[in-house]
Each structure stands twice: as structure tokens, then as C-alpha cells.
Design an enzyme around this catalytic site. Sequence first.
Site, PDB file in Angstrom:
ATOM      1  N   CYS A  19       0.867  -1.183   0.000  1.00  0.00           N
ATOM      2  CA  CYS A  19       0.000   0.000   0.000  1.00  0.00           C
ATOM      3  C   CYS A  19       0.902   1.232   0.000  1.00  0.00           C
ATOM      4  O   CYS A  19       1.615   1.469   0.981  1.00  0.00           O
ATOM      5  CB  CYS A  19      -0.882  -0.047   1.246  1.00  0.00           C
ATOM      6  SG  CYS A  19      -1.883   1.421   1.501  1.00  0.00           S
ATOM      7  N   CYS A  48      -0.731   3.799  -6.671  1.00  0.00           N
ATOM      8  CA  CYS A  48      -1.628   3.211  -5.666  1.00  0.00           C
ATOM      9  C   CYS A  48      -1.832   1.783  -6.134  1.00  0.00           C
ATOM     10  O   CYS A  48      -2.091   1.556  -7.330  1.00  0.00           O
ATOM     11  CB  CYS A  48      -2.955   3.965  -5.616  1.00  0.00           C
ATOM     12  SG  CYS A  48      -4.261   3.081  -4.720  1.00  0.00           S
TER      13      CYS A  48
END
Length: 250
Positions: free
Chosen positions: A75, A180
Site C-alpha cells: 500500500c 496506488c
Amino acid sequence: MPNREDYIGVFDSGVGGLSVLKALLQELPGERFLYFGDCANAPYGTKTTQQVKDLTFAAAEKLFCRGIKALVVACNTATAAAIDDLRAKYPDGIIVGIEPAVKLAHDHYPQGKVGVLATPVTLREEKFAHLAENFSQMEITPIPLPGLVELIEKGEDPEAFLQPVLAPYRNKLDAVVLGCTHYPLIAPVFRSILGQNTELLDGAKGTAQQTKRRLLAADLLEKGEGCVVFESSAEGDFEKRCKTFLEEKS
Ligand code: DGL
């Protein structure tokens, strides 16, 4: 002391980290992975830095308590907000975090025009400012996409959301960094809006290679059968959703 047969913990706010897990499975097919999606708290990317830190620490704690031999923070948002503090808390742990692949973009287009798509947290944190500074020969355009992760988590079509934001960049950029981990899951949509002349890049492979290097150096590489266990902080059909994403080509 960690053992070779222990799990590698892989963590994201939801299904996004599967784009990293895919690369990990290719690089490290003999490993046992424990994938944790913090779906009850997604999205991370529009929260405060302190909130993201707290959630990342809670997830890391949960995974280290399970006896993982390494943690992959799959992440970008959690890496940006918390990885330095996490490494300070677990100085002996192997902790690898994904970051926007700005260096990779520089390898491909040293003086190119590069867009970086990521969450607001990732783009406003100091780590990103440093990255951009280190590769300032490129023309870097940060493009935050608040709201997109929610659509991907729900499995909704993101085309109408992305079209107005990205159409102005169509065929104008050499590369776009998908900063992302949710974004590679919808790579075909980015490709169709951004056009053929723009290469899509992400840090999944680099993160998997770095994980392999760290395990090798610690003599913790496992060459067994390999497996993945899926867990989420929310109720629902998480394992099924994950398997569908893993099987899809992007
Ligand atoms: N997949 C994450 C990232 O790489 C976080 C997305 C979110 O929860 O906002 O940034």
C-alpha cells in the site's frame, strides 16, 4: 526467530495489494503468503496521516503476532505515512514497502513527461516530495484521485469517474506511474483513456524483487509448495473477490 516456512504477511487497505501479491507469487512461488486487506477501514488515502499510521500499526501488529517472517506493505499510502516509524518499532523485522515507481519512470524516460497517479496522502507526504526532487530532470505531474479506490473496492466501473480527470492528458505523457496498488487492477481503463503513447508503470515487480533479496540475505527463502491465505477486517466474500482479481489479466 523466524523460520523459512513462516508466512510472508502482505497488507493493504483492501484488494489493491493483490497487484503486488501477483508479482510476489511470480518472484517467490514457493512461499506461503498471508494476505490481509483492511477493508473495514478502506480507503486510507483520504484519511489523516495519523489515522493511516494508526491503522498500519494495528495491521502490522496483527500480522507480526501471527509469526510472519517478513511484512510487505503493499500500500503506497501506508508506506508514505508509516514505514519509517514501523521500521523503528520492529528493527529486526524484514519490512518492505511499495512506493510510486518514479525511479522506474526515470530509467525509461530520463527527461520525460510523467504523471503520478496516487492517493492524496501519498502525494502530500514528504517521501513523495523527496522522490520527485531526486528525479527532477523529468517533468512530473502529480494527479491525486480521491474516490477511485472506493469504486475499485465495490467493483464498479471507474470509466465515467476517470474520463474527465485524465482525458486532458491523453497521449501527452511518456509514462504514468500507478502509485496506488489498487490502480493496476484497472489498468485497461487507464490505457484506453490515456492512449497508446503513454506507458503505464508500477512498483509491484520491484517490491517483489526487493522482498526476495531481503529473504535471501536473511537465509529465509522457502522453496516449498507455496500457498495464499486471505483475511480481511470486514465481513463478506473477501477470499472470492481476491481470487477473481488474481485470475484476471491486467
Ligand atoms: N492501495 C493503497 C495504495 O497503494 C491504498 C488505497 C486507499 O486505501 O486509499 O495507496
